[in-house]
Design a protein around this motif. Structure first.
Motif, PDB file in Angstrom:
ATOM      1  N   LEU A  92     -18.675  -3.681  -2.304  1.00  0.00           N
ATOM      2  CA  LEU A  92     -17.741  -4.477  -1.529  1.00  0.00           C
ATOM      3  C   LEU A  92     -18.107  -5.974  -1.561  1.00  0.00           C
ATOM      4  CD1 LEU A  92     -14.850  -3.997  -0.055  1.00  0.00           C
ATOM      5  CD2 LEU A  92     -16.119  -3.971   2.026  1.00  0.00           C
ATOM      6  N   PRO A 101      -4.945   4.342  -1.385  1.00  0.00           N
ATOM      7  CA  PRO A 101      -6.418   4.484  -0.666  1.00  0.00           C
ATOM      8  C   PRO A 101      -6.782   6.014  -1.155  1.00  0.00           C
ATOM      9  CG  PRO A 101      -4.553   5.004   1.005  1.00  0.00           C
ATOM     10  CD  PRO A 101      -4.012   4.330  -0.254  1.00  0.00           C
ATOM     11  N   GLU A 143      -9.753   2.386   3.647  1.00  0.00           N
ATOM     12  CA  GLU A 143      -9.412   1.731   2.546  1.00  0.00           C
ATOM     13  C   GLU A 143      -8.244   0.965   2.856  1.00  0.00           C
ATOM     14  OE1 GLU A 143     -11.877   3.253  -1.262  1.00  0.00           O
ATOM     15  OE2 GLU A 143      -9.545   3.742  -1.062  1.00  0.00           O
ATOM     16  N   SER A 154     -10.138   1.154  -3.531  1.00  0.00           N
ATOM     17  CA  SER A 154     -10.511  -0.228  -3.213  1.00  0.00           C
ATOM     18  C   SER A 154     -10.662  -0.980  -4.348  1.00  0.00           C
ATOM     19  CB  SER A 154     -11.311  -0.343  -2.328  1.00  0.00           C
ATOM     20  OG  SER A 154     -11.836  -1.619  -2.200  1.00  0.00           O
ATOM     21  N   SER A 209       0.962  -1.291  -0.033  1.00  0.00           N
ATOM     22  CA  SER A 209       0.144  -0.085   0.064  1.00  0.00           C
ATOM     23  C   SER A 209       0.957   1.278  -0.036  1.00  0.00           C
ATOM     24  CB  SER A 209      -1.138   0.136   1.234  1.00  0.00           C
ATOM     25  OG  SER A 209      -1.842  -0.956   1.331  1.00  0.00           O
ATOM     26  N   LYS A 222     -12.272  -3.572  -4.306  1.00  0.00           N
ATOM     27  CA  LYS A 222     -13.578  -3.962  -3.968  1.00  0.00           C
ATOM     28  C   LYS A 222     -13.732  -5.406  -4.056  1.00  0.00           C
ATOM     29  CE  LYS A 222     -15.363   0.240  -3.810  1.00  0.00           C
ATOM     30  NZ  LYS A 222     -15.932   0.595  -2.614  1.00  0.00           N
ATOM     31  N   LEU A 271      -1.777  -0.695  -3.585  1.00  0.00           N
ATOM     32  CA  LEU A 271      -2.968  -0.166  -3.290  1.00  0.00           C
ATOM     33  C   LEU A 271      -2.953   1.645  -3.101  1.00  0.00           C
ATOM     34  CD1 LEU A 271      -4.622  -2.963  -1.348  1.00  0.00           C
ATOM     35  CD2 LEU A 271      -4.947  -2.252  -3.768  1.00  0.00           C
ATOM     36  N   GLU A 281      -8.730  -2.492   4.002  1.00  0.00           N
ATOM     37  CA  GLU A 281      -9.211  -3.181   2.832  1.00  0.00           C
ATOM     38  C   GLU A 281      -7.680  -3.768   2.439  1.00  0.00           C
ATOM     39  OE1 GLU A 281     -12.056  -2.096   0.122  1.00  0.00           O
ATOM     40  OE2 GLU A 281     -12.731  -0.744   1.310  1.00  0.00           O
TER      41      GLU A 281
END
Length: 886
Positions: free
Chosen positions: A572, A381, A386, A353, A242, A355, A379, A389
């Motif tokens: 989601l 966010p 998120e 995200s 991330s 999802k 990722l 996630e």
């Protein structure tokens, strides 16, 4: 007719196998175990499903197996130039953009065979195929044809369909997971059943990298035939990390964090050779491309934009630039999710995200797309939660948890379309076709009553349309074979084959210049001459709209709208939602084991201090009284579609006791109910959350859900799609495009006629069933209520909004207030909440909120400023923190 099955002993030519082995060796490759398993299964005449990671070599596993099984060695004394073999392998791809790339991969192996085999030809047929090539294929199809479900259905509608397709010995369905869960997959099932009737020995193979229910997926592909499930376990390094902000805001709201991460994104792209930047919507892609180009103008020509609404030539230019390594970055949507092989891609960034776990894996596989090369996805966010996630997705991948996909059950609109298609393709005898259709997974439970209704519908349109000749589409001849009697109706059907239904689109074209792409008519219809919008990475000014074309010219220095396309808000998934709750439960125990949880820890600690954190065993509910009224916040973590149904259901049940009006806001984590008058939530909540009991519990729940919503309007919207697929309404002939208003008016007319004169019409029932199963996800909603019944209700009265409830309150503000009022209100609330939490809002907070609303990724409001007028040049306060490889 060629033999129905390859012979295990004599079917494979030693010369063909030797040539392919040499081709592998020349590239330094060694076949994987799963590839050899597939080769043997195909040689033995078996069908099956191959499931292996992206870039592991699935295409060559199936394709080389087909060549070894079906290609014949060239005779040594052949003097005359032999004619290529007839159509033998049919290769189905879900996207026409993949056809050319897939064809190139197949041709490489063909070229390696050289003079060893009887000649095979290869070609592609899709909506992008030129008229000249199409005409040549009409004379003689290649030995292997790469095509789409829609183009295959068009071929089945040819009068000589059996003669043309009867030689097919193998059908391959690429990216089966992409088709399985929708009507296009049902269309494929019906087409394969037709091919199998003509050649009972037809071998069928599916390929996928992201499926959680493999046996069910194979059954949907093969019907009642037993198949071989091959799973390719190829060691492949996957890195899921991330890009974390310097400071995670403790009171986030949907989409607000997106472009504040731009400096970090730019740094990551600069440090990599080639990067794909995935967004979840085309609008978001347009915004990020413009923002990146403004931040690094020297990248002009080195970064590009790719989504499905851009013209084919633009997309092909971008794809070739990626393959050659000339492009540094491409901002894209799901248009580059599948199959296309871009070896130079080193990094994948996911904005917001994904999802779902399957989507994240699919996009991760776009990098390192070759055996042995690592894949990495980072990722980015757009919302503080998120970040949780991201940690949850990595945990789910490590545990092997991937979403399941299920085939639709008995969509009669697809069956009606197929009946007309088969009637055009040589005709059918009803009893024979009934057994053929029941051989598919989608229609294995099709009753005689529903079958007879479909026959009557294509014969006369049902009792309410019997007087109109346009709906006498298929009738039996003297020999009992059902055919299409009218050439005009046949032409209309061929022009409208397919199950993809969307808002009518308008071409976007420069005055006196080239076409740029397409936008939805509903967006352009709200604009007037002189208005500007961002499209294709350009600032465009609308000059006029004529003949379903928006004529534009380049513009600058004006405020611009961003086109909005349908399907922008994906819910989601259950798999990822459950993993998120597990992460929150760990945080509640004081375990912040991942960098994402460490970053978002201040938010989660405030949530726990002021309220609680959800766990798998508890259902968190929060109540708050403000000047707006009485608020209830509930967090089932079931996705926005289910939350809309749950919120509406609860509001309806409460209103049965006492007349009340509620405002509703939903996101993927929970929902809010707001009443202007005081509500005794502790007393009411256990009652309204109860699941109906008894023999009629399911029917009662359906009744309550439909009663709680404007079900008639929602079902009517579903009916428009069903009317289009079933052939009640049509898009028009070439040069005769019909507007969305015309289509909507036509479908509304049929809706009212059927409801009044044919209330038992199966298409009306299907509209209601699809509304419940797809839009409201009634199965998931019921499962959520069952889980809630097993959970302990944790009801927390609040003194002020929590980090979880704050974004839901913002959703309501957006509906009620203008952009300026929303910005002021949010900024004041953030400042008050930060002070209550023992912090202080950063300088420029009000301006930051206003700027985000003006150039945000979600939310309604005024169009954004063009990037050239933005002055924000923030840099990250500290470097991003990547995570270790999985």
């Amino acid at each position: 007719m060629p033999p129905s099955r390859p012979s295990p002993k004599g079917g494979r030519s030693r010369a063909v196998k030797a040539a392919l082995d040499a081709w592998f060796a020349a590239r330094g490759w060694k076949p994987f175990k799963f590839q050899r398993e597939v080769w043997k299964a195909i040689a033995d005449g078996r069908s099956g499903l191959l499931h292996a990671t992206t870039g592991a070599g699935k295409t060559y596993a199936v394709w080389l197996g087909a060549l070894q099984a079906f290609a014949r060695a060239r005779k040594a004394n052949a003097n005359a130039r032999p004619v290529a073999e007839p159509l033998t392998v049919l290769w189905l791809t879900p996207m026409r953009a993949l056809a050319a790339d897939t064809l190139r991969a197949l041709q490489q192996a063909l070229e390696a065979l050289g003079a060893e085999v009887h000649p095979w030809s290869a070609g592609a047929r899709s909506g992008d195929t030129t008229s000249a090539e199409r005409n040549a294929q009409n004379q003689r199809l290649p030995t292997v044809l790469v095509t789409t479900p829609e183009s295959l259905s068009l071929m089945l509608a040819r009068a000589d369909a059996r003669e043309v397709l009867g030689h097919v010995r193998m059908a391959v369905v690429d990216e089966w997971h992409e088709l399985l869960g929708n009507k296009r997959g049902v269309q494929v099932q019906l087409a394969l059943a037709r091919l199998k009737r003509w050649n009972p020995g037809l071998a069928i193979w599916g390929m996928s990298a992201t499926l959680g229910n493999l046996r069910e997926a194979m059954h949907a592909l093969l019907g009642h035939e037993d198949g071989v499930l091959v799973q390719g376990q190829v060691p492949k390094k996957l890195v899921v990390d991330s890009l974390l902000p310097g400071v995670a805001e403790r009171f986030p709201w949907g989409g607000h964090l997106g472009l504040t991460m731009l400096p970090q994104v730019i740094e990551e792209i600069a440090a990599s050779s080639t990067t794909l930047v995935f967004t979840n919507t085309r609008s978001q892609a347009e915004i990020w491309y413009q923002a990146m180009l403004e931040a690094r103008p020297e990248w002009a020509g080195l970064i590009a934009l790719h989504h499905g609404s851009l013209d084919r030539e633009v997309r092909e230019w971008v794809e070739l630039g990626l393959k050659s390594g000339e492009l540094k970055a491409v901002v894209c949507t799901s248009s580059l999710d599948l199959g296309v092989d871009f070896l130079p891609v080193e990094r994948v960034l996911q904005i917001g995200s994904p999802k779902g776990v399957a989507r994240l894996l699919q996009r991760a596989g776009r990098s390192g797309h070759a055996p042995g090369r690592p894949s990495r996805i980072t990722l980015v966010p757009t919302h503080s939660v998120e970040m949780v996630e991201g940690s949850a997705a990595r945990t789910a991948i490590a545990a092997g948890h991937i979403e399941a996909r299920h085939s639709p059950e008995q969509p009669l609109d697809v069956l009606v379309q197929h009946l007309v298609t088969v009637a055009l393709g040589g005709g059918f005898v009803p009893d024979e076709l009934y057994e053929e259709v029941r051989g598919t997974a989608a229609y294995e439970g099709l009753s005689r009553e529903n079958w007879q209704w479909c026959l009557e519908f294509v014969a006369q349109g049902g009792p309410s349309l019997a007087a109109y000749p346009d709906y006498k589409r298929v009738v039996p001849d003297a020999e009992g074979v059902w055919r299409v009697p009218d050439a005009r109706l046949a032409r209309r059907h061929r022009m409208n084959i397919g199950t993809i239904v969307s808002d009518a689109s308008i071409s976007v074209q420069y005055l006196g210049g080239s076409k740029i792409g397409n936008v939805e008519e509903s967006f352009v219809a709200r604009m007037k001459a002189g208005d500007c919008f961002l499209f294709g990475g350009r600032m465009l000014e609308l000059v006029r709209i004529h003949d379903m074309t928006a004529w534009v010219r380049r513009a600058s220095g004006k405020r611009a709208a961003v086109p909005r396309w349908g399907g922008g808000r994906m819910p989601l998934s259950n798999t990822l939602a459950d993993a998120v709750v597990q992460q929150l439960a760990q945080a509640g125990e004081g375990r912040y084991d991942s960098p994402e949880l460490q970053c978002v820890r201040p938010l989660l600690e405030i949530q726990q201090q002021w309220s609680a954190l959800p766990t798998p065993q508890t259902l968190l509910a929060e109540t708050l009284s403000t000047r707006e009224g009485s608020h209830l916040f509930l967090y089932p973590f079931a996705g926005r579609h289910v939350h809309l149904g749950l919120a509406s259901l609860l509001a309806w049940r409460i209103a049965q006791h006492e007349a009340r009006t509620f405002s509703i806001a939903v996101n993927d984590y929970g929902f809010e109910l707001l009443s202007a008058t005081e509500v005794d939530w502790p007393a009411l909540l256990p009652q309204v959350l109860a699941l109906p009991q008894g023999e009629d519990a399911h029917a009662l729940l359906l009744h309550e859900v439909l009663a709680s919503l404007n079900a008639s309007e929602l079902a009517q919207r579903r009916f428009r799609e069903i009317a289009r697929v079933s052939g009640l309404i049509y898009q028009g002939y070439p040069g005769e495009k019909r507007s969305s208003k015309q289509l909507q008016a036509s479908s509304s007319l049929f809706w009212e006629v059927f409801r009044k004169y044919d209330p038992g019409n199966r298409l009306l029932q299907q509209a209601e069933q699809e509304l419940l199963s797809q839009e409201l996800e009634i199965g998931r909603l019921r499962a959520s209520l069952e889980r809630i019944a097993m959970q302990q209700l944790v009801l927390k009265p609040l003194a002020r909004p929590t980090p979880f409830s704050f974004p839901l309150m913002v959703e309501l503000f957006r509906e009620k207030l203008s952009n300026e009022n929303v910005a002021d209100r949010i900024a004041r609330m953030v400042e008050q909440l930060e002070k209550a939490a023992g912090g202080a809002v950063t300088a420029g907070g009000v301006e930051r909120v206003k700027g985000t609303l003006a150039f945000g990724q979600e939310g309604p409001g005024k169009p954004p400023k063009p990037v050239s007028q933005r002055r924000d040049r923030r840099r990250p306060s500290r470097p991003s923190r990547p995570l270790p490889p999985l």
